[in-house]
Design an enzyme around this catalytic site. Structure first.
Site, PDB file in Angstrom:
ATOM      1  N   LYS A  11      51.060  64.630  23.492  1.00 47.98           N
ATOM      2  CA  LYS A  11      50.976  65.551  24.627  1.00 47.98           C
ATOM      3  C   LYS A  11      49.639  65.369  25.355  1.00 47.98           C
ATOM      4  CE  LYS A  11      49.321  69.530  24.812  1.00 47.98           C
ATOM      5  NZ  LYS A  11      48.857  70.865  24.458  1.00 47.98           N
ATOM      6  N   ASP A  20      54.563  70.388  26.528  1.00 48.24           N
ATOM      7  CA  ASP A  20      53.987  71.425  25.667  1.00 48.24           C
ATOM      8  C   ASP A  20      55.058  72.504  25.474  1.00 48.24           C
ATOM      9  OD1 ASP A  20      54.133  72.894  27.965  1.00 48.24           O
ATOM     10  OD2 ASP A  20      52.058  73.572  27.936  1.00 48.24           O
TER      11      ASP A  20
END
Ligand code: SF4
Length: 250
Positions: free
Chosen positions: A121, A139
């Site tokens: 991420k 996320d």
């Protein structure tokens, strides 16, 4: 509605209404953004923005952070989540930046992920925000909102969500779509109870369609009534049991 149509409505709406969406993290360089994104894991951007000014001032370069102890870094970030681990990660990341990447934040997602504290991420955020790479970071907000709207189907992991978003969105839209989904998830499509009553996406949102059919609403109403009856019954039983205890004592 076809998935492609949902994507078209999603992009149309946000292109018109949020054409300049950006991250809410404050930073002045790729190095600072990397620090902020590492810190932001399971923490709010608001909290991160409170601690980073002093941290950036004390450690303005990868070299200065690499020379620090994690104990000292901890004192600057003690109010964020998991400060011990994050302090160690920041020092480790800075050491690797200095030793392996000559002080420059790399643009390659695989290389970024070699650094402590940098997962897929974080790497995607850096690649897309700093280097304009066609990548999208997933996320918790992106994961939830993309699923609710119906941009993804049966995507059970962040990687699965990422793959479907990459498949359907144009390369040049990926980076900004990340911010659209995050901001929508943070302020409207919130985790516990999405604010569908003020959401402008209801007419193409899959979750909204599913949860606003007559059957669903009737079931929800019945469940609410059942719970309320059960609560009333419990209260009455508690009252009786208290009364009995009182009598047995007297
Ligand atoms: S309609 Fe509701 S579930 Fe759908 S995106 Fe909007 S807030 Fe989220």
């Amino acid at each position: 509605m076809l998935k492609q149509e949902r994507y078209r409505h999603f992009v149309d709406y946000f292109s018109k209404n949020q054409p300049n969406a950006v991250t809410e993290l404050h930073y002045g360089s790729p190095f600072q953004l990397l620090i902020a994104v590492i810190l932001s894991a399971q923490c709010t951007d608001k909290r991160i923005n409170q601690v980073t000014p002093a941290l950036f001032e004390r450690f303005p370069t990868p070299e200065s952070l690499a020379a620090a102890t994690s104990d000292e870094v901890f004192t600057y970030i003690r109010s964020v989540s998991y400060p011990n681990n994050k302090a160690k990660h920041l020092v480790g990341m800075a050491n690797m930046l200095v030793d392996v990447f000559k002080g420059e934040v790399p643009s390659d997602i695989d290389q970024l992920q070699k650094m402590p504290g940098v997962g897929r991420k974080t790497a995607n955020v850096i690649a897309s925000v700093v280097y304009d790479a066609p990548a999208i970071a997933v996320d918790t907000h992106v994961f939830r909102v993309a699923n609710r709207i119906g941009l993804t189907t049966n995507a059970r992991t962040p990687l699965a969500v990422e793959k479907q978003l990459v498949e359907y969105l144009l390369k040049e839209t990926l980076a900004i779509a990340h911010h659209w989904l995050i901001l929508h998830g943070r302020y409207i499509c919130i985790a516990r109870s999405p604010k569908c009553d003020i959401c402008p996406l209801t007419w193409f949102c899959k979750y909204y369609a599913r949860t606003h059919t007559e059957t669903y609403l009737l079931k929800a109403e019945a469940a609410k009534e059942k719970k309320s009856n059960a609560d009333k019954k419990k209260k009455a039983l508690d009252k009786i049991s208290k009364e009995l205890k009182k009598r047995s004592k007297s």
